[in-house]
Design an enzyme around this catalytic site. Sequence first.
Site, PDB file in Angstrom:
ATOM      1  N   TYR A  39     -13.566  -4.118  11.502  1.00 10.08           N
ATOM      2  CA  TYR A  39     -12.293  -3.407  11.385  1.00 10.08           C
ATOM      3  C   TYR A  39     -11.463  -3.590  12.648  1.00 10.08           C
ATOM      4  O   TYR A  39     -10.266  -3.914  12.582  1.00 10.08           O
ATOM      5  CB  TYR A  39     -12.535  -1.919  11.138  1.00 10.08           C
ATOM      6  CG  TYR A  39     -11.257  -1.105  11.085  1.00 10.08           C
ATOM      7  CD1 TYR A  39     -10.364  -1.252  10.028  1.00 10.08           C
ATOM      8  CD2 TYR A  39     -10.943  -0.203  12.101  1.00 10.08           C
ATOM      9  CE1 TYR A  39      -9.182  -0.512   9.983  1.00 10.08           C
ATOM     10  CE2 TYR A  39      -9.771   0.535  12.066  1.00 10.08           C
ATOM     11  CZ  TYR A  39      -8.889   0.383  10.998  1.00 10.08           C
ATOM     12  OH  TYR A  39      -7.717   1.113  10.968  1.00 10.08           O
ATOM     13  N   SER A  89      -3.766  -0.493  14.693  1.00  4.44           N
ATOM     14  CA  SER A  89      -4.496   0.727  15.049  1.00  4.44           C
ATOM     15  C   SER A  89      -4.925   0.637  16.504  1.00  4.44           C
ATOM     16  O   SER A  89      -5.118  -0.465  17.039  1.00  4.44           O
ATOM     17  CB  SER A  89      -5.741   0.884  14.169  1.00  4.44           C
ATOM     18  OG  SER A  89      -6.605   1.883  14.686  1.00  4.44           O
ATOM     19  N   GLY A 103       0.807  -1.216   0.000  1.00  5.81           N
ATOM     20  CA  GLY A 103       0.000   0.000   0.000  1.00  5.81           C
ATOM     21  C   GLY A 103       0.836   1.260   0.000  1.00  5.81           C
ATOM     22  O   GLY A 103       0.486   2.246   0.646  1.00  5.81           O
ATOM     23  N   ALA A 104       1.923   1.253  -0.774  1.00  2.00           N
ATOM     24  CA  ALA A 104       2.868   2.375  -0.750  1.00  2.00           C
ATOM     25  C   ALA A 104       2.536   3.467  -1.750  1.00  2.00           C
ATOM     26  O   ALA A 104       3.311   4.406  -1.913  1.00  2.00           O
ATOM     27  CB  ALA A 104       4.286   1.856  -1.008  1.00  2.00           C
ATOM     28  N   ASN A 105       1.387   3.374  -2.410  1.00  2.00           N
ATOM     29  CA  ASN A 105       1.048   4.372  -3.414  1.00  2.00           C
ATOM     30  C   ASN A 105       0.315   5.581  -2.841  1.00  2.00           C
ATOM     31  O   ASN A 105       0.077   6.557  -3.550  1.00  2.00           O
ATOM     32  CB  ASN A 105       0.198   3.751  -4.534  1.00  2.00           C
ATOM     33  CG  ASN A 105      -1.125   3.217  -4.004  1.00  2.00           C
ATOM     34  OD1 ASN A 105      -1.145   2.308  -3.182  1.00  2.00           O
ATOM     35  ND2 ASN A 105      -2.233   3.779  -4.464  1.00  2.00           N
ATOM     36  N   THR A 106      -0.030   5.533  -1.556  1.00  2.00           N
ATOM     37  CA  THR A 106      -0.793   6.632  -0.974  1.00  2.00           C
ATOM     38  C   THR A 106      -0.573   6.681   0.539  1.00  2.00           C
ATOM     39  O   THR A 106      -0.074   5.734   1.150  1.00  2.00           O
ATOM     40  CB  THR A 106      -2.306   6.468  -1.273  1.00  2.00           C
ATOM     41  OG1 THR A 106      -3.004   7.632  -0.844  1.00  2.00           O
ATOM     42  CG2 THR A 106      -2.878   5.263  -0.550  1.00  2.00           C
ATOM     43  N   GLY A 107      -0.966   7.817   1.143  1.00  2.00           N
ATOM     44  CA  GLY A 107      -0.960   7.936   2.601  1.00  2.00           C
ATOM     45  C   GLY A 107       0.371   7.670   3.260  1.00  2.00           C
ATOM     46  O   GLY A 107       1.437   7.998   2.734  1.00  2.00           O
ATOM     47  N   ILE A 108       0.301   7.042   4.443  1.00  2.00           N
ATOM     48  CA  ILE A 108       1.524   6.832   5.211  1.00  2.00           C
ATOM     49  C   ILE A 108       2.469   5.855   4.521  1.00  2.00           C
ATOM     50  O   ILE A 108       3.685   5.926   4.713  1.00  2.00           O
ATOM     51  CB  ILE A 108       1.221   6.362   6.655  1.00  2.00           C
ATOM     52  CG1 ILE A 108       0.539   5.003   6.677  1.00  2.00           C
ATOM     53  CG2 ILE A 108       0.377   7.383   7.382  1.00  2.00           C
ATOM     54  CD1 ILE A 108       0.315   4.470   8.087  1.00  2.00           C
ATOM     55  N   GLY A 109       1.933   4.968   3.704  1.00  2.00           N
ATOM     56  CA  GLY A 109       2.799   4.046   2.971  1.00  2.00           C
ATOM     57  C   GLY A 109       3.715   4.777   2.023  1.00  2.00           C
ATOM     58  O   GLY A 109       4.915   4.468   1.919  1.00  2.00           O
TER      59      GLY A 109
END
Length: 315
Positions: free
Chosen positions: A198, A173, A44-50
């Site tokens: 979640y 989380s 998930g490195a394409n957005t946000g904290i990643g």
Amino acid sequence: MIYSLRLLTYHVIFCVLPVIHHLNYFRPWSSDVRLDGKTVIITGANTGIGKFTAIDLAKRGARIIMACRDMEKSNGALKEVVESSGNQNVFASRLDLADTKSIREFAEKVNTEEKQVNILINNAGVMVCPYGKTADGFEMQIGVNHMGHFLLTHLLLDLIKRSMPARIINVSSMAHQWGTIDLEDINSEKSYDKKKAYSQSKLANILFTRSLAKRLEGSGVTAYALHPGVVQTELWRHLNKPQQAVMWMVRPFTKTSVQGAQTTIYCAVAPELETESGKYYSDCAPANCSQAALDDDVAQRLWELSCKMLNIKWE
């Protein structure tokens, strides 16, 4: 009236309290540790904290593999990571954590083409989404957030062990505190509450980390779980309008993606963690997790159930 009260309670517990936690405990952190010659995989490195984790670790000289589901988005993020870090040794590879076939294909490619994996960051996730199932029939949140990363770690573990010292980092989380593991209905087929599902998946992240750390004792591979904070990310997209309204109001007090990435980066590079494993971190420091997250019996049963559902053997 009852519905409004329940909704308000949820807002206070799930949204406002984490913000207070952030206001009281956020601490800046920095380190000049280099990662030259190291290989890092970030899901998930394409957005946000990643993405901002990728930028930081690329600046430290690491070879970065951005494991992303959406290759169109990942190509744009890849360009940004390269330009921001000045590191050309950054690559994007397709990984859909909602499909075990995709996970196996990604792992086979890594095991074939890479000489080492020194840091695996299991960052990708979905949050409070409508009920849905993965390609293999798992409820989407437990399937992506737990099962997908469980399988990925299993498939890459031999290479990670050969790359020691190495680290495995699971982004959880503080929502795990409201979670329970329903071993009899892990896929929420009897009833579905997106918040409970979640929280269950985030609790599973910590239990997986604890079990993994015990199995890796003496191997030179350590494992960590963490809470990144309340971060301004695309994960908010599944909140309903009242919930989004609350998040918008508290937005000035939430963490940016850069701030939210700091605890992940801390777990990836901090020298003092070399002798630590299996612990839970928040704001770049050890943190307390729920009693449910310390239940080794449930952790073992979840491990066994995960292996059975994924049809793998993991001693």
